[in-house]
Motif scaffolding. Structure first.
Motif, PDB file in Angstrom:
ATOM      1  N   PRO A 232       0.851  -1.205   0.000  1.00  0.00           N
ATOM      2  CA  PRO A 232       0.000   0.000   0.000  1.00  0.00           C
ATOM      3  C   PRO A 232       0.883   1.250   0.000  1.00  0.00           C
ATOM      4  CG  PRO A 232      -0.690  -1.570   1.683  1.00  0.00           C
ATOM      5  CD  PRO A 232       0.639  -2.030   1.185  1.00  0.00           C
ATOM      6  N   LEU A 233       0.305   2.358  -0.398  1.00  0.00           N
ATOM      7  CA  LEU A 233       1.052   3.608  -0.519  1.00  0.00           C
ATOM      8  C   LEU A 233       0.383   4.692   0.302  1.00  0.00           C
ATOM      9  CD1 LEU A 233       3.308   5.243  -2.083  1.00  0.00           C
ATOM     10  CD2 LEU A 233       1.503   5.780  -3.738  1.00  0.00           C
ATOM     11  N   VAL A 234       1.172   5.464   1.037  1.00  0.00           N
ATOM     12  CA  VAL A 234       0.677   6.606   1.804  1.00  0.00           C
ATOM     13  C   VAL A 234       1.325   7.872   1.244  1.00  0.00           C
ATOM     14  CG1 VAL A 234       0.533   7.698   4.072  1.00  0.00           C
ATOM     15  CG2 VAL A 234       0.331   5.212   3.878  1.00  0.00           C
ATOM     16  N   VAL A 235       0.503   8.872   0.903  1.00  0.00           N
ATOM     17  CA  VAL A 235       1.037  10.099   0.316  1.00  0.00           C
ATOM     18  C   VAL A 235       0.465  11.315   1.035  1.00  0.00           C
ATOM     19  CG1 VAL A 235       1.269   9.010  -1.949  1.00  0.00           C
ATOM     20  CG2 VAL A 235      -0.770  10.334  -1.427  1.00  0.00           C
TER      21      VAL A 235
ATOM     22  N   ALA B  60      -4.819   9.385  -9.498  1.00  0.00           N
ATOM     23  CA  ALA B  60      -4.707   7.951  -9.257  1.00  0.00           C
ATOM     24  C   ALA B  60      -5.481   7.204 -10.326  1.00  0.00           C
ATOM     25  CB  ALA B  60      -5.234   7.593  -7.868  1.00  0.00           C
ATOM     26  N   GLN B  61      -4.939   6.072 -10.747  1.00  0.00           N
ATOM     27  CA  GLN B  61      -5.559   5.276 -11.798  1.00  0.00           C
ATOM     28  C   GLN B  61      -5.409   3.800 -11.473  1.00  0.00           C
ATOM     29  OE1 GLN B  61      -3.864   6.033 -15.651  1.00  0.00           O
ATOM     30  NE2 GLN B  61      -5.427   4.903 -16.766  1.00  0.00           N
ATOM     31  N   GLY B  62      -6.481   3.036 -11.671  1.00  0.00           N
ATOM     32  CA  GLY B  62      -6.436   1.607 -11.430  1.00  0.00           C
ATOM     33  C   GLY B  62      -7.496   1.169 -10.443  1.00  0.00           C
ATOM     34  N   ASN B  63      -7.383  -0.064  -9.990  1.00  0.00           N
ATOM     35  CA  ASN B  63      -8.328  -0.634  -9.031  1.00  0.00           C
ATOM     36  C   ASN B  63      -7.837  -0.319  -7.619  1.00  0.00           C
ATOM     37  OD1 ASN B  63     -10.410  -2.085  -7.883  1.00  0.00           O
ATOM     38  ND2 ASN B  63      -9.412  -4.070  -8.170  1.00  0.00           N
TER      39      ASN B  63
ATOM     40  N   ASN C   3      -8.375   1.633  -3.689  1.00  0.00           N
ATOM     41  CA  ASN C   3      -9.245   2.125  -2.627  1.00  0.00           C
ATOM     42  C   ASN C   3      -8.483   3.155  -1.811  1.00  0.00           C
ATOM     43  OD1 ASN C   3     -11.502   0.372  -3.144  1.00  0.00           O
ATOM     44  ND2 ASN C   3     -10.298  -1.298  -2.271  1.00  0.00           N
ATOM     45  N   GLN C   4      -9.139   4.282  -1.526  1.00  0.00           N
ATOM     46  CA  GLN C   4      -8.511   5.347  -0.754  1.00  0.00           C
ATOM     47  C   GLN C   4      -9.079   5.395   0.657  1.00  0.00           C
ATOM     48  OE1 GLN C   4      -8.835   9.577  -2.165  1.00  0.00           O
ATOM     49  NE2 GLN C   4      -9.436   9.827  -0.041  1.00  0.00           N
TER      50      GLN C   4
ATOM     51  N   ARG D 293      -4.084   7.061   2.104  1.00  0.00           N
ATOM     52  CA  ARG D 293      -3.578   5.695   1.959  1.00  0.00           C
ATOM     53  C   ARG D 293      -4.279   5.041   0.765  1.00  0.00           C
ATOM     54  NH1 ARG D 293      -1.394   1.527   5.350  1.00  0.00           N
ATOM     55  NH2 ARG D 293      -2.100  -0.565   4.719  1.00  0.00           N
ATOM     56  N   TRP D 294      -3.483   4.458  -0.126  1.00  0.00           N
ATOM     57  CA  TRP D 294      -4.005   3.812  -1.322  1.00  0.00           C
ATOM     58  C   TRP D 294      -3.676   2.332  -1.267  1.00  0.00           C
ATOM     59  CZ3 TRP D 294      -6.905   6.726  -4.590  1.00  0.00           C
ATOM     60  CH2 TRP D 294      -6.794   8.121  -4.461  1.00  0.00           C
ATOM     61  N   GLU D 295      -4.701   1.506  -1.484  1.00  0.00           N
ATOM     62  CA  GLU D 295      -4.528   0.054  -1.484  1.00  0.00           C
ATOM     63  C   GLU D 295      -5.141  -0.528  -2.745  1.00  0.00           C
ATOM     64  OE1 GLU D 295      -4.909  -1.713   2.788  1.00  0.00           O
ATOM     65  OE2 GLU D 295      -6.414  -0.109   2.626  1.00  0.00           O
ATOM     66  N   GLY D 296      -4.593  -1.663  -3.202  1.00  0.00           N
ATOM     67  CA  GLY D 296      -5.103  -2.320  -4.392  1.00  0.00           C
ATOM     68  C   GLY D 296      -4.034  -2.442  -5.452  1.00  0.00           C
TER      69      GLY D 296
END
Length: 207
Positions: free
Chosen positions: A153-156, A164-167, A169-170, A193-196
């Motif tokens: 997962p990514l935290v920004v 953001a692009q793709g499948n 979840n924020q 936080r972005w997951e997926g």
């Protein structure tokens, strides 16, 4: 369908052949040919529901439509530009970083939550869905593409987030004590936080 090109690091060029593009009002810096300009609303779709969304979220995305035959050049305050191709996907964009879009695309406003519990300020993104191209702005330098996978997962920082692009979840991360280390107010600080599976685009500067 109109075509968008990165004419330089800081200028987007649109080629029109009886077609049109939509862009942020006031972003046209030059054009050649037979091109007409008209107001194109405020983004976020059309109708009463879209108007209510914009009012609820504080959406202030003012658009113009450029149509005809010729070339149109767009830029905003010397920011860097990136053209993203969409093939039926949805792009979530921080509205301040949207420059122009062309093709069979639909815009909407997605309300993501509150920036702060006491301020009640809204956090929202503009979504662009369909077939076409989207030109994005980034301050401080070119966009940085960060891959997101189920394992990572990514935290920004929300001030660095552009799209953001793709499948994906924020969600919100409120335990961001790192902000205190750089002198920022951590009273109501949060990160995104972005997951997926997908890509998150950030700029190397804060708004």
């Amino acid at each position: 369908m109109a075509q968008l090109f990165e004419q330089s690091k800081k200028v987007v060029e649109a080629h029109l052949a009886g077609t049109s593009v939509r862009a942020i009002a006031g972003s046209m810096i030059a054009y050649e040919g037979n091109v007409q300009f008209k107001a194109a609303g405020f983004g976020g779709g059309d109708g009463v529901i879209a108007g209510l969304k914009r009012r609820a979220t504080g959406e202030k995305l003012s658009l113009m439509e450029c149509g005809g035959n010729g070339r149109v050049f767009f830029a905003v305050n010397g920011q860097h530009v990136t053209v993203v191709n969409l093939n039926g996907e949805t792009l979530q964009v921080e509205s301040q970083q949207l420059l122009a879009f062309a093709g069979n695309l639909r815009t909407d406003v997605r309300f993501a939550g509150l920036r702060g519990a006491s301020t009640g300020a809204g956090l929202f993104t503009t979504t662009v869905t369909g077939q076409g191209q989207v030109a994005l702005l980034s301050a401080g330098g070119p966009l940085i593409h960060l891959e997101v996978s189920p394992q990572y997962p990514l935290v920004v920082d929300p001030d660095a987030f552009v799209a953001a692009q793709g499948n994906l979840n924020q969600s919100f991360v409120t335990d961001v004590s790192w902000r205190t280390m750089v002198g920022q107010d951590a009273g109501e600080a949060f990160s995104l936080r972005w997951e997926g599976q997908g890509v998150v685009l950030i700029q190397p500067a804060e708004r």
